[in-house]
Design a protein around this motif. Structure first.
Motif, PDB file in Angstrom:
ATOM      1  N   LEU A 136       0.820  -1.205   0.000  1.00 25.72           N
ATOM      2  CA  LEU A 136       0.000   0.000   0.000  1.00 25.72           C
ATOM      3  C   LEU A 136       0.855   1.257   0.000  1.00 25.72           C
ATOM      4  O   LEU A 136       0.520   2.263  -0.626  1.00 25.72           O
ATOM      5  CB  LEU A 136      -0.917  -0.011   1.227  1.00 25.72           C
ATOM      6  CG  LEU A 136      -1.952  -1.166   1.214  1.00 25.72           C
ATOM      7  CD1 LEU A 136      -2.656  -1.232   2.546  1.00 25.72           C
ATOM      8  CD2 LEU A 136      -2.925  -0.958   0.078  1.00 25.72           C
ATOM      9  N   CYS A 195      -5.880   1.678  -5.425  1.00 26.36           N
ATOM     10  CA  CYS A 195      -5.423   0.615  -4.537  1.00 26.36           C
ATOM     11  C   CYS A 195      -6.394  -0.567  -4.534  1.00 26.36           C
ATOM     12  O   CYS A 195      -6.002  -1.729  -4.656  1.00 26.36           O
ATOM     13  CB  CYS A 195      -5.253   1.166  -3.122  1.00 26.36           C
ATOM     14  SG  CYS A 195      -4.824  -0.066  -1.879  1.00 26.36           S
ATOM     15  N   CYS A 247      -6.590  -0.055   2.274  1.00 26.46           N
ATOM     16  CA  CYS A 247      -6.573   0.964   1.223  1.00 26.46           C
ATOM     17  C   CYS A 247      -7.183   2.277   1.710  1.00 26.46           C
ATOM     18  O   CYS A 247      -6.871   3.358   1.194  1.00 26.46           O
ATOM     19  CB  CYS A 247      -7.324   0.464  -0.018  1.00 26.46           C
ATOM     20  SG  CYS A 247      -6.436  -0.788  -0.959  1.00 26.46           S
TER      21      CYS A 247
END
Length: 633
Positions: free
Chosen positions: A11, A35, A155
């Protein structure tokens, strides 16, 4: 499979690549969408891989099982052909025809039992393989979904991933630790699909283990010692650093054991790159050591699909020698001929030192003989044949004529090493038969310094079958006093009219009840007629017998007309101990049948006790209700 410890690095990479300038706050909507899209694609790809693996395992199991069924059917055809030939030979045999027929039947049934036993084993193996494939898919799918949901949650929290510590430099000794991350069961990570061929192709996110002489965790950093630094301890720091492997990356150091550490890497965030975070952990200066011997290898770097030998000083011990690629069962394991991991030996350097480094990689299709396989294969275990006449073992512990066994060792006459089974024969010197008067007993024996497999022939008092002497045939009176009862079934057809030309009419039904303590085989069954016209040639045609179980009918053969009023059925069937079966008579009404009534009877019956081999002949007859032949108006 993705794991939680990968999510942070993955991430942050997405987050840092999306930044153009460093700002104290970030609108996360676009980055969060990107993401989650990447996480969704990874999840879909993982499901496709799981499904493909399941289909492959099922196809492989079905192929093996289909071959087993073909072998079974082929064996039955061969044994039945041999049985028919034996029956023909019995007509010219010097022994009594009935005794010869009985021996032939016993031989045939033993062969059929052996084939069925093997098919049952193959069926269980197939069923277990199918269940395992389904379980693997279900477990993998569940784990993939959990990881996907966790990644989606992460995310939404990208801003929480930028609070890291910056320092000014990192040891170049980390260069030899960079490679494709592996899927170690103790510390699972995301599997990178592109396999780097050199350290310049370092993946964006990954990790790798490194063996050392010692490793001590000090906060976020580690203190190690190895042969590269002449055993002197030095510090490896957790920091953002440009180590010449595709730009700056954030390296996290962690001791796995006291002789192995792990380095994780990911892209640095903009805040880490800007250097706004103060350095909180100093780096211990490293004093360069004197150069060591040169290093050479045959496969030119990290090449997992080719076997190689690397010559130089070992990274951990410092010993000079030639080190070969090998396989291992886990990260840190090596020296095996097969396994899931390859222990790739290659040349690496730190400062002015060059040495032999071991790089572990999880081969997608397994490793064999120091090479990652291009497709999944089953590596046969290495079987070492002992020297002749040195060892012998057996399953029945010596000469035990009453128990089937096998002996493994060198044959007494040929010296060939193998596994030899007990069998039967017709005379001393004869073996390899399913039955006979003698047993050829295989057992271990010695002469001087030699140990070997010897064959001992012994005449069995009650004969030999399937490699063992038969026990004495003792029949308890209570067990075999009334071996079979034949009664008219409650479901036999009621009296009715029939018309010449009618087909497949049920004429009668009887019930066979086995009161014996062993299974009974019906060898011959008679069908009789009584009434105004008992001659079956003028009354019925296409006479058949069927075993009826509810709505299921199993026809056991067509009749052979033996006399004017008797029809003999040769097709045999078995009635298990303390069970019953219903037998129905079906026929067509002859087009020239004369007017009048008739009854259909079943019996007499010839039968055999399967366990004891005793034969019986039941002379009773059971007749069904009247059938009246009429002509339609």
């Amino acid at each position: 499979m993705e794991k939680r410890n990968f999510a942070v690095g993955f991430l942050v990479a997405v987050f840092s690549l999306s930044l153009l300038v460093a700002t104290p706050t970030l609108a996360a909507s676009e980055e969060e969408i990107e993401c989650k899209q990447m996480a969704s694609e990874d999840y879909k790809n993982e499901l496709k891989t799981l499904l493909a693996n399941q289909k492959s395992d099922v196809v492989e199991a079905k192929t093996v099982f289909n071959n087993a069924k073909k072998n079974y059917n082929s064996s039955l055809k061969t044994e039945f052909a041999n049985y028919k030939q034996d029956l023909k030979n019995c007509k010219t045999s010097t022994t009594t025809v009935s005794v010869c027929n009985k021996n032939s039947r016993t031989k045939y049934l033993l062969a059929v039992k052996k084939a069925k036993t093997q098919l049952n084993v193959d069926t269980k193996t197939y069923t277990a393989a199918i269940k395992q494939a389904s379980a693997d898919y279900a477990n993998g799918k569940k784990e993939a979904l959990l990881n996907y949901n966790q990644t989606k949650q992460d995310c939404a929290d990208l801003q929480n991933l930028v609070d890291q510590v910056d320092v000014d430099q990192i040891d170049d000794s980390l260069l030899d630790a960079f490679s494709t991350p592996t899927d170690d069961t103790s510390t699972p990570v995301r599997q990178v699909t592109t396999v780097p061929k050199s350290t310049s192709d370092l993946p964006t996110v990954g990790w790798n283990p490194v063996n050392v002489n010692s490793c001590t965790q000090v906060g976020d950093n580690i203190v190690i010692s190895n042969a590269v630094n002449n055993g002197a301890p030095y510090t490896l720091t957790t920091a953002c650093r440009d180590a010449g492997n595709g730009g700056p990356k954030f390296y996290t150091m962690q001791c796995l054991t006291n002789t192995q550490y792990r380095v994780d890497w990911r892209p640095c965030t903009s805040r880490e790159l800007s250097g706004t975070t103060p350095v909180v952990v100093p780096v211990t200066p490293v004093v360069p050591a004197a150069p060591v011997a040169t290093c050479s290898e045959t496969d030119n770097g990290l090449v997992y699909d080719a076997f190689g030998i690397t010559t130089g000083n070992d990274e951990v011990t410092g010993k000079y020698g030639s080190y070969s690629d090998s396989c291992g069962a886990y990260i840190g394991g090596s020296g095996q001929t097969s396994g899931p991991y390859i222990a790739e030996k290659h040349c690496s350097s730190w400062g002015s030192k060059i040495y032999v480094h071991t790089q572990w990689y999880n081969c997608p299709n397994g490793c064999a003989n120091g090479v990652c396989l291009t497709k999944k294969v089953v590596v046969a275990p290495v079987v070492t044949t002992p020297a002749p006449f040195t060892t012998c073992s057996e399953t029945d512990n010596g000469i035990d004529n009453n128990v089937f066994g096998q002996a493994t060792g060198s044959d007494e006459n040929t010296g060939t090493y193998g596994t030899y089974q007990d069998s039967c024969g017709a005379y001393v010197g004869d073996s390899g038969k399913l039955d006979g008067a003698y047993i050829a007993e295989k057992h271990c024996s010695t002469f001087g310094a030699k140990t070997y497999v010897h064959t001992q022939w012994q005449q069995c008092e009650n004969g030999c079958a399937a490699g063992a002497c038969l026990a004495k045939k003792v029949v308890a009176e209570s067990c075999y006093k009334n071996p079979l009862q034949i009664t008219l079934s409650d479901l036999t057809p009621l009296a009715k009219n029939v018309i010449p030309g009618q087909t497949n009419i049920e004429l009668a039904r009887v019930k066979f009840t086995n009161t014996n303590c062993a299974d009974v085989r019906i060898n011959q069954t008679y069908v009789n007629f009584s009434g105004q016209n008992p001659n079956p040639n003028l009354l019925v045609s296409n006479l058949k017998l069927a075993i009826v179980d509810g709505s299921t009918k199993t026809f056991i053969g067509n009749t052979i007309v033996e006399a004017s009023a008797n029809n003999l059925f040769w097709q045999s069937f078995v009635i298990p101990a303390n069970q019953s079966k219903e037998l129905a008579v079906y026929s067509d009404i002859s087009s020239n049948a004369t007017l009048g009534w008739f009854k259909t009877g079943v019996g007499p019956v010839d039968l055999t006790n399967i366990v004891t081999g005793a034969d019986s002949f039941i002379n009773s007859q059971n007749y069904g209700n009247s059938m009246t032949v009429i002509y339609p108006r």
